[in-house]
Motif scaffolding. Structure first.
Motif, PDB file in Angstrom:
ATOM      1  N   ALA A 165       0.791  -1.403  -0.142  1.00 43.27           N
ATOM      2  CA  ALA A 165      -0.158  -0.014  -0.136  1.00 43.27           C
ATOM      3  C   ALA A 165       0.880   1.381  -0.078  1.00 43.27           C
ATOM      4  N   TRP A 166       0.334   2.388  -0.568  1.00 43.69           N
ATOM      5  CA  TRP A 166       0.872   3.684  -0.746  1.00 43.69           C
ATOM      6  C   TRP A 166       2.336   3.619  -1.224  1.00 43.69           C
ATOM      7  N   ASN A 167       2.371   2.953  -2.177  1.00 44.23           N
ATOM      8  CA  ASN A 167       3.571   3.313  -3.121  1.00 44.23           C
ATOM      9  C   ASN A 167       3.206   4.200  -4.416  1.00 44.23           C
ATOM     10  N   ARG A 168       3.926   3.883  -5.366  1.00 42.44           N
ATOM     11  CA  ARG A 168       3.568   4.554  -6.666  1.00 42.44           C
ATOM     12  C   ARG A 168       3.498   3.670  -7.702  1.00 42.44           C
ATOM     13  N   ILE A 169       2.899   2.520  -7.540  1.00 36.77           N
ATOM     14  CA  ILE A 169       3.097   1.351  -8.459  1.00 36.77           C
ATOM     15  C   ILE A 169       1.975   1.772  -9.483  1.00 36.77           C
ATOM     16  N   TYR A 229      -3.673 -12.341   2.350  1.00 35.13           N
ATOM     17  CA  TYR A 229      -3.733 -10.990   2.664  1.00 35.13           C
ATOM     18  C   TYR A 229      -2.828 -10.192   1.557  1.00 35.13           C
ATOM     19  N   LEU A 230      -3.786  -9.404   0.664  1.00 32.87           N
ATOM     20  CA  LEU A 230      -3.124  -8.622  -0.344  1.00 32.87           C
ATOM     21  C   LEU A 230      -3.746  -7.004  -0.333  1.00 32.87           C
ATOM     22  N   ASP A 231      -2.633  -6.090   0.087  1.00 35.83           N
ATOM     23  CA  ASP A 231      -2.838  -4.838   0.092  1.00 35.83           C
ATOM     24  C   ASP A 231      -2.383  -3.955  -0.838  1.00 35.83           C
ATOM     25  N   LEU A 232      -2.943  -3.391  -1.968  1.00 38.63           N
ATOM     26  CA  LEU A 232      -2.370  -2.599  -2.951  1.00 38.63           C
ATOM     27  C   LEU A 232      -2.974  -1.168  -2.988  1.00 38.63           C
ATOM     28  N   SER A 237      -8.271 -11.359   2.855  1.00 37.74           N
ATOM     29  CA  SER A 237      -8.444  -9.802   2.519  1.00 37.74           C
ATOM     30  C   SER A 237      -7.907  -9.300   1.647  1.00 37.74           C
ATOM     31  N   LEU A 238      -8.646  -8.387   0.576  1.00 40.40           N
ATOM     32  CA  LEU A 238      -8.087  -7.750  -0.382  1.00 40.40           C
ATOM     33  C   LEU A 238      -8.549  -6.382  -0.498  1.00 40.40           C
ATOM     34  N   ASN A 239      -7.334  -5.426  -0.557  1.00 40.29           N
ATOM     35  CA  ASN A 239      -7.616  -4.193  -0.617  1.00 40.29           C
ATOM     36  C   ASN A 239      -7.104  -3.480  -1.838  1.00 40.29           C
ATOM     37  N   LEU A 240      -7.943  -2.967  -2.690  1.00 41.99           N
ATOM     38  CA  LEU A 240      -7.401  -2.340  -3.944  1.00 41.99           C
ATOM     39  C   LEU A 240      -7.936  -0.842  -3.854  1.00 41.99           C
ATOM     40  N   SER A 241      -8.370  -0.331  -2.698  1.00 43.58           N
ATOM     41  CA  SER A 241      -8.705   0.936  -2.728  1.00 43.58           C
ATOM     42  C   SER A 241      -7.803   2.184  -3.230  1.00 43.58           C
ATOM     43  N   SER A 242      -8.179   3.208  -3.731  1.00 42.14           N
ATOM     44  CA  SER A 242      -7.372   4.440  -3.647  1.00 42.14           C
ATOM     45  C   SER A 242      -6.448   4.088  -4.977  1.00 42.14           C
TER      46      SER A 242
END
Length: 607
Positions: free
Chosen positions: A204-208, A223-226, A248-253
């Motif tokens: 999370a919170w990189n510039r990918i 668990y995957l947070d992007l 858990s899958l987080n693709l928000s923002s």
């Protein structure tokens, strides 16, 4: 003879332990000597033994855990790799926010390898610790027993992996959030071969950037947070189809778009799904959640989803958090949503949509509800008396709807109620005296309704009351002196009513502590706006661009002057065009305030 052999073996074991403990002490002393300043470690010498080193914990006379978190060590990572990582019995090492600097590649350059027992390594919060994703993989490979590696909040940047390699060795959990990973090469490498046995991956919170790749080697990923990246485009049906163990899958923002991801329905192990702050559009398939029977948290907020809210959500037995806010959902709130009396729903956010019709009586069956937000919709009818059965409710937020009738006295049964926000409706009658029993109230906002009668003096007994907004109603009589007893009050707005008399001196005593709008002006006017142009964040992410009230007539010919813009990470902020702000005196524009969930509506009071 056998007894002698046992004695010799025992003696050798003791000797080995003594020598190993001495080696531990020597490595700790070498680490201390490598520090430019070691004031926090000055009280320790090798004679004290490794087990008395600051932050150390031992088992069986051996150093097994060491935490130097938040100490200003200013240590170069080369010194860490050549000393602390060599401790042969060490299982856990934390250098979180310890000013560790230098390059991760220094470990490989020094030929250092971790002690065979190290399982957890926390190097997070060291902004000057740099390296590439390839260096992270090399570090994991040099620590054969390492299972958990936390490098969040550092300066890990992008690399250009040329081969699949061994990925992240035997890592079970890897946290690379809040770093400087940019582009798409590293994520594609991880998706192709780099994830390996990793179960917990946080990027999370990189510039990918780029699209979401197909994860081919993710059968163990849970668990995957992007979130908080620049990943764009449609989500292909094959992207996550192999990740059947995902919980858990987080693709928000991000900048994901297109239809609701079709492969979500196959991820039957999911307990948490967050797709908020993207650009998904269209209707959500009716069967999208039918197979997600373990789902506990679902957030689809700040997208462009349309159509009705799927009835299948009501059939999720473990659902606790449902956030569908700031979309374009239409139709009625499903009456089935809380039909099950065993519902576990705690948070229900449906604000900023096009929902219409009455509030279903069945909502009262969700007796675990803590927060209910239905604001910025087209909901009509009265507030059901049955909501008083929501004994655990803390937030009741239904502003900017078409609600009519009285405020139910039954709400007094919700003794833990903290936020009662019902502005911009057509509510009538008086403020029920029974609400005095809700002693935890912190925010009461009833502005722009048709309420009448006196302002209750019992409001002064609410010791936690910080915000009281009763403007633009038909309240009569004098301002209760008891309001001066509200020592927590920071915002009082009573303007545009039919109050008389003088301002109580008790309020004047608090005038330096709060923002006050009393009895100046005529009824507030709210510029008509398309709801789709004024999304509002329940989390209070709105901030007004105006620091002070600005005088000038409301530009009725420029109703589009009030706009909301979405920045790269999906935060919505109010922007007011400036061309007309220097105009003629005559009105006061009340700016949006940070944390005000009603900030999207600038109002004007004509004096």
């Amino acid at each position: 003879m056998d007894s002698l052999r046992l004695l010799i073996a025992a003696a050798l074991l003791v000797l080995a332990a003594v020598l190993a403990a001495a080696d531990d002490a020597q490595l700790l002393d070498d680490f201390k000597a490598a520090l430019p300043s070691h004031a926090d470690l000055d009280g320790w010498t090798p004679r004290d033994g490794a087990c008395r080193f600051p932050g150390a914990a031992c088992r069986g006379g051996r150093l097994t855990s060491l935490s130097l978190a938040a100490l200003p060590l200013n240590a170069d990572f080369r010194a860490v790799a050549s000393t602390l990582l060599q401790l042969s019995a060490l299982e856990r090492l934390s250098l979180r926010a310890a000013n560790v600097t230098g390059a991760l590649a220094a470990a490989a350059g020094a030929g250092a390898r971790c002690g065979g027992k190290l399982e957890e390594l926390d190097l997070s919060g060291n902004a000057a610790l740099r390296g590439s994703v390839a260096d992270v993989a090399a570090l994991a490979a040099s620590c054969a027993g390492l299972r958990t590696l936390n490098l969040s909040g550092n300066s890990v940047g992008a690399s250009k992996p040329t081969a699949a390699g061994q990925g992240f060795a035997a890592l079970d959990a890897l946290d690379l959030s809040s770093n400087k990973i940019a582009g798409e090469a590293d994520l594609r490498w991880m998706a192709a071969a780099g994830v390996g046995s990793v179960r917990w991956l946080d990027l999370a919170w990189n510039r990918i950037s780029g699209g979401l790749p197909d994860f081919a080697n993710c059968s163990g990923l849970q668990y995957l947070d992007l979130s908080g990246n620049l990943i764009a485009g449609d989500v292909a049906s094959s992207a996550l189809s192999s990740c059947r163990a995902l919980k858990s899958l987080n693709l928000s923002s991000n900048h994901l778009a297109g239809a609701f991801p079709p492969n979500i329905a196959t991820l039957t192990s999911l307990t948490a799904l967050n797709l908020s702050n993207n650009n998904f559009s269209g209707e959500v398939p009716a069967d999208a959640f039918a197979g997600l029977q373990r789902l506990q948290s679902l957030s689809l907020s700040f997208n462009h989803l349309t159509g009705a809210i799927p009835d299948t959500l009501a059939a999720l037995p473990d659902l606790e958090v449902l956030d569908l806010s700031s979309n374009s959902f239409a139709g009625a709130i499903p009456s089935t949503l809380c039909e099950d009396p065993d519902s576990r729903l705690r948070v229900l956010y449906l604000q900023n949509n096009y929902l219409a019709g009455a509030i279903p009586e069945a909502v009262a069956n969700c007796t675990d509800l803590v927060s209910l937000d239905l604001s910025l919709n087209l909901i009509s009818g009265s507030i059901p008396d049955s909501l008083g059965r929501l004994a655990r409710l803390q937030d009741l937020i239904m502003w900017q709807n078409l609600l009519e009738g009285p405020i139910p006295a039954s709400l007094s049964a919700i003794r833990g109620l903290e936020h009662l926000i019902l502005d911009y409706n057509g509510l009538t009658g008086t403020i029920p005296p029974e609400l005095a029993k809700c002693t935890q109230l912190n925010w009461i906002s009833l502005a722009s309704n048709r309420l009448s009668g006196p302002i209750p003096s019992w409001l002064g007994k609410l010791s936690n009351l910080a915000i009281l907004k009763l403007s633009n109603n038909s309240f009569t009589g004098q301002i209760p002196a008891e309001l001066g007893d509200c020592k927590s009050l920071v915002w009082l707005d009573l303007n545009s009513n039919q109050l008389n008399g003088s301002i109580p001196p008790q309020l004047a005593d608090q005038s330096g502590k709060m923002t006050v709008g009393l009895i100046i002006g005529r009824p507030v006017c709210v510029p008509p706006q398309r709801r789709a142009e004024q999304p509002v964040s329940r989390q209070g992410e709105l901030a007004g661009v105006l620091e002070h009230p600005v005088r000038g007539p409301w530009p009725h010919a420029q109703q589009d002057a009030l706009q909301l813009h979405k920045d790269v990470h999906g935060e919505h902020r109010v922007h007011l065009q400036q061309e007309w702000l220097h105009d003629i005196p005559g009105s006061v524009i009340q700016p949006a305030r940070l944390g005000d969930t009603q900030g999207a509506l600038a109002t004007c009071t004509t004096s």
